[in-house]
Design a protein around this motif. Sequence first.
Motif, PDB file in Angstrom:
ATOM      1  N   TYR A   1     -12.759 -37.922  36.918  1.00  0.00           N
ATOM      2  CA  TYR A   1     -13.235 -36.543  36.810  1.00  0.00           C
ATOM      3  C   TYR A   1     -14.507 -36.494  35.952  1.00  0.00           C
ATOM      4  CZ  TYR A   1     -13.671 -31.839  34.864  1.00  0.00           C
ATOM      5  OH  TYR A   1     -14.170 -30.624  34.442  1.00  0.00           O
ATOM      6  N   TRP A   2     -14.473 -37.201  34.810  1.00  0.00           N
ATOM      7  CA  TRP A   2     -15.588 -37.145  33.884  1.00  0.00           C
ATOM      8  C   TRP A   2     -16.830 -37.854  34.419  1.00  0.00           C
ATOM      9  CZ3 TRP A   2     -16.558 -34.035  30.054  1.00  0.00           C
ATOM     10  CH2 TRP A   2     -15.500 -33.348  29.460  1.00  0.00           C
ATOM     11  N   LYS A   3     -16.647 -38.931  35.143  1.00  0.00           N
ATOM     12  CA  LYS A   3     -17.818 -39.625  35.693  1.00  0.00           C
ATOM     13  C   LYS A   3     -18.570 -38.690  36.638  1.00  0.00           C
ATOM     14  CE  LYS A   3     -19.408 -43.912  37.759  1.00  0.00           C
ATOM     15  NZ  LYS A   3     -20.365 -43.268  38.668  1.00  0.00           N
ATOM     16  N   LYS A   4     -17.809 -37.970  37.451  1.00  0.00           N
ATOM     17  CA  LYS A   4     -18.419 -37.008  38.381  1.00  0.00           C
ATOM     18  C   LYS A   4     -19.081 -35.864  37.607  1.00  0.00           C
ATOM     19  CE  LYS A   4     -17.123 -34.367  42.539  1.00  0.00           C
ATOM     20  NZ  LYS A   4     -17.223 -32.951  42.147  1.00  0.00           N
ATOM     21  N   ARG A   5     -18.389 -35.373  36.583  1.00  0.00           N
ATOM     22  CA  ARG A   5     -18.924 -34.245  35.811  1.00  0.00           C
ATOM     23  C   ARG A   5     -20.209 -34.629  35.072  1.00  0.00           C
ATOM     24  NH1 ARG A   5     -17.505 -29.319  34.054  1.00  0.00           N
ATOM     25  NH2 ARG A   5     -18.254 -28.627  32.004  1.00  0.00           N
ATOM     26  N   LEU A   6     -20.213 -35.794  34.444  1.00  0.00           N
ATOM     27  CA  LEU A   6     -21.404 -36.222  33.713  1.00  0.00           C
ATOM     28  C   LEU A   6     -22.595 -36.410  34.658  1.00  0.00           C
ATOM     29  CD1 LEU A   6     -19.869 -38.767  31.159  1.00  0.00           C
ATOM     30  CD2 LEU A   6     -20.501 -36.373  30.752  1.00  0.00           C
ATOM     31  N   ALA A   7     -22.323 -36.932  35.849  1.00  0.00           N
ATOM     32  CA  ALA A   7     -23.392 -37.102  36.841  1.00  0.00           C
ATOM     33  C   ALA A   7     -23.948 -35.738  37.262  1.00  0.00           C
ATOM     34  CB  ALA A   7     -22.871 -37.868  38.052  1.00  0.00           C
ATOM     35  N   GLU A   8     -23.055 -34.793  37.515  1.00  0.00           N
ATOM     36  CA  GLU A   8     -23.477 -33.446  37.931  1.00  0.00           C
ATOM     37  C   GLU A   8     -24.289 -32.746  36.850  1.00  0.00           C
ATOM     38  OE1 GLU A   8     -19.742 -31.672  38.834  1.00  0.00           O
ATOM     39  OE2 GLU A   8     -19.705 -32.400  40.917  1.00  0.00           O
ATOM     40  N   GLN A   9     -23.994 -33.055  35.589  1.00  0.00           N
ATOM     41  CA  GLN A   9     -24.689 -32.416  34.467  1.00  0.00           C
ATOM     42  C   GLN A   9     -25.889 -33.233  33.967  1.00  0.00           C
ATOM     43  OE1 GLN A   9     -23.933 -29.408  33.261  1.00  0.00           O
ATOM     44  NE2 GLN A   9     -22.085 -29.069  34.475  1.00  0.00           N
ATOM     45  N   ASP A  10     -26.244 -34.271  34.720  1.00  0.00           N
ATOM     46  CA  ASP A  10     -27.386 -35.131  34.369  1.00  0.00           C
ATOM     47  C   ASP A  10     -27.263 -35.731  32.972  1.00  0.00           C
ATOM     48  OD1 ASP A  10     -28.742 -34.798  36.821  1.00  0.00           O
ATOM     49  OD2 ASP A  10     -29.567 -32.880  36.143  1.00  0.00           O
ATOM     50  N   VAL A  11     -26.052 -36.139  32.629  1.00  0.00           N
ATOM     51  CA  VAL A  11     -25.796 -36.791  31.344  1.00  0.00           C
ATOM     52  C   VAL A  11     -25.865 -38.300  31.546  1.00  0.00           C
ATOM     53  CG1 VAL A  11     -24.100 -37.163  29.510  1.00  0.00           C
ATOM     54  CG2 VAL A  11     -24.356 -34.891  30.526  1.00  0.00           C
ATOM     55  N   LEU A  12     -26.639 -38.975  30.716  1.00  0.00           N
ATOM     56  CA  LEU A  12     -26.789 -40.419  30.823  1.00  0.00           C
ATOM     57  C   LEU A  12     -25.444 -41.100  30.596  1.00  0.00           C
ATOM     58  CD1 LEU A  12     -28.909 -42.739  31.089  1.00  0.00           C
ATOM     59  CD2 LEU A  12     -29.049 -42.718  28.587  1.00  0.00           C
ATOM     60  N   HIS A  13     -24.994 -41.885  31.573  1.00  0.00           N
ATOM     61  CA  HIS A  13     -23.683 -42.525  31.447  1.00  0.00           C
ATOM     62  C   HIS A  13     -23.659 -43.847  32.198  1.00  0.00           C
ATOM     63  CE1 HIS A  13     -23.454 -40.470  35.341  1.00  0.00           C
ATOM     64  NE2 HIS A  13     -22.505 -41.319  35.678  1.00  0.00           N
ATOM     65  N   GLU A  14     -22.661 -44.670  31.855  1.00  0.00           N
ATOM     66  CA  GLU A  14     -22.471 -45.961  32.509  1.00  0.00           C
ATOM     67  C   GLU A  14     -21.342 -45.854  33.533  1.00  0.00           C
ATOM     68  OE1 GLU A  14     -21.900 -49.025  29.591  1.00  0.00           O
ATOM     69  OE2 GLU A  14     -23.703 -48.486  28.460  1.00  0.00           O
ATOM     70  N   GLU A  15     -20.973 -47.002  34.095  1.00  0.00           N
ATOM     71  CA  GLU A  15     -19.817 -47.052  34.989  1.00  0.00           C
ATOM     72  C   GLU A  15     -18.534 -47.122  34.152  1.00  0.00           C
ATOM     73  OE1 GLU A  15     -19.939 -46.840  38.374  1.00  0.00           O
ATOM     74  OE2 GLU A  15     -22.087 -46.473  38.050  1.00  0.00           O
TER      75      GLU A  15
ATOM     76  N   LYS B   1      -7.927 -50.902  27.868  1.00  0.00           N
ATOM     77  CA  LYS B   1      -8.093 -49.468  28.146  1.00  0.00           C
ATOM     78  C   LYS B   1      -9.289 -49.258  29.054  1.00  0.00           C
ATOM     79  CE  LYS B   1      -5.100 -48.675  24.716  1.00  0.00           C
ATOM     80  NZ  LYS B   1      -5.535 -48.279  23.389  1.00  0.00           N
ATOM     81  N   LYS B   2      -9.220 -48.219  29.871  1.00  0.00           N
ATOM     82  CA  LYS B   2     -10.390 -47.839  30.651  1.00  0.00           C
ATOM     83  C   LYS B   2     -11.243 -46.902  29.817  1.00  0.00           C
ATOM     84  CE  LYS B   2      -8.828 -48.843  35.262  1.00  0.00           C
ATOM     85  NZ  LYS B   2      -8.665 -48.377  36.655  1.00  0.00           N
ATOM     86  N   MET B   3     -12.566 -47.073  29.914  1.00  0.00           N
ATOM     87  CA  MET B   3     -13.477 -46.277  29.089  1.00  0.00           C
ATOM     88  C   MET B   3     -14.776 -46.011  29.827  1.00  0.00           C
ATOM     89  SD  MET B   3     -14.201 -49.232  26.169  1.00  0.00           S
ATOM     90  CE  MET B   3     -12.473 -49.396  25.745  1.00  0.00           C
ATOM     91  N   LEU B   4     -15.481 -44.985  29.368  1.00  0.00           N
ATOM     92  CA  LEU B   4     -16.721 -44.560  30.012  1.00  0.00           C
ATOM     93  C   LEU B   4     -17.732 -44.218  28.916  1.00  0.00           C
ATOM     94  CD1 LEU B   4     -18.404 -43.554  32.458  1.00  0.00           C
ATOM     95  CD2 LEU B   4     -17.148 -41.383  32.321  1.00  0.00           C
ATOM     96  N   PHE B   5     -18.784 -45.042  28.805  1.00  0.00           N
ATOM     97  CA  PHE B   5     -19.794 -44.836  27.772  1.00  0.00           C
ATOM     98  C   PHE B   5     -20.858 -43.854  28.260  1.00  0.00           C
ATOM     99  CE2 PHE B   5     -17.790 -48.755  26.580  1.00  0.00           C
ATOM    100  CZ  PHE B   5     -17.842 -48.773  25.187  1.00  0.00           C
ATOM    101  N   PHE B   6     -21.324 -42.987  27.360  1.00  0.00           N
ATOM    102  CA  PHE B   6     -22.379 -42.029  27.697  1.00  0.00           C
ATOM    103  C   PHE B   6     -23.112 -41.612  26.422  1.00  0.00           C
ATOM    104  CE2 PHE B   6     -18.809 -39.408  26.535  1.00  0.00           C
ATOM    105  CZ  PHE B   6     -19.315 -38.194  26.070  1.00  0.00           C
ATOM    106  N   GLU B   7     -24.184 -40.825  26.583  1.00  0.00           N
ATOM    107  CA  GLU B   7     -24.957 -40.337  25.438  1.00  0.00           C
ATOM    108  C   GLU B   7     -25.223 -38.855  25.591  1.00  0.00           C
ATOM    109  OE1 GLU B   7     -28.560 -42.556  24.912  1.00  0.00           O
ATOM    110  OE2 GLU B   7     -27.516 -44.507  24.804  1.00  0.00           O
TER     111      GLU B   7
ATOM    112  N   GLN C   1     -26.925 -39.547  21.007  1.00  0.00           N
ATOM    113  CA  GLN C   1     -25.666 -39.794  20.293  1.00  0.00           C
ATOM    114  C   GLN C   1     -24.778 -40.648  21.192  1.00  0.00           C
ATOM    115  OE1 GLN C   1     -23.482 -39.957  17.227  1.00  0.00           O
ATOM    116  NE2 GLN C   1     -24.846 -38.178  17.045  1.00  0.00           N
ATOM    117  N   ARG C   2     -24.330 -41.800  20.690  1.00  0.00           N
ATOM    118  CA  ARG C   2     -23.562 -42.737  21.521  1.00  0.00           C
ATOM    119  C   ARG C   2     -22.071 -42.402  21.465  1.00  0.00           C
ATOM    120  NH1 ARG C   2     -26.429 -48.033  19.150  1.00  0.00           N
ATOM    121  NH2 ARG C   2     -26.689 -46.598  17.401  1.00  0.00           N
TER     122      ARG C   2
END
Length: 324
Positions: free
Chosen positions: A95-109, A116-122, A127-128
């Motif tokens: 859900y968050w990967k899609k949301r961050l992409a839609e909001q043009d937030v810099l993120h990784e895979e 644990k599964k994790m998703l890095f973004f700024e 702010q990391r």
Amino acid sequence: MNMKPLKGQHHVSAITANAQKNYEFYTRILGMRLVKKTVNQDDTTMYHLFYADERGNPGTDLTFFEIKNAGRTYRGTDSITCTFLRVPSDESLLYWKKRLAEQDVLHEEIREANGKKMLFFEDFEGQRLALVSDQNNKGVKGGRPWDRAAVPPSHGIIGLGPVMLTVSDLGSTANLLTEGMQYRRRGEYSLDEDTVVVFETGEGGNGAEIHIKERHDLPKQRPGRGSVHHVAFRVENEDELRKWVRKLKELRIASSGFVERYYFKSLYFREPNGILFELATDGPGFEADEPFEQLGEKLALPPYIEDRREEIEAKIKPLDTTNE
């Protein structure tokens, strides 16, 4: 001295140069609730904003000082280099990967590390941050997302996860954690060719871990907007906090001594690599001066600076945080 183990993360405090944009990002994009709009008690010309779960339960707070003229951060070592935020499940990360992409937030895979599964973004200031799944988490329980947030509660942020430090001397920090602060060394994992050492306290789990990388090839970080100021760890009550004041004296670690913050009581000191640590009590909490329904809507001032309200409000730019 009979000390109870620390309970895990209490809050992380970071720096922003723009309170308005910060508010919009953390509430409207990340769906956290602003539970307190106040000022830095040591410098009342700057906002101190607290984002958290529905009522700011201990272990769910990500806070920001607004320093308008803060320059850029020159990244480096001896600093807090990532703040993890807990979400309920692996599915939440999709859900968050899609949301961050839609909001043009810099993120990784989405990736898996430390089991644990994790998703890095700024955020917009670099702010990391990282979202970490609580699906297999055992230990400290998360908070409860606000049901009026911009994100469905089933995927909402439920608190702070691990805090990652990057240091030039792992041994000295590890010694303080295990010998002085009663942490346990739990293991290690690989992340982008770095070895990350995991320490835990109390019940353990995402809400009670510190992750540390040792790097010798980086300069010392020069902080600015988008950097972390300090991390705070949970102490049950004031009696326990006063024991820590005495213990740090015994360990010959310089500290602030006991500090009254109204919403909690605190103690500040620096670990051997210079990173600022705080110990903070679980209470009284953010409903000491505002009802649950109106948390964060008005400028809240502790009683001991309330008589300066007119002077304080004259020096800060109005920030509309009324719940819509």
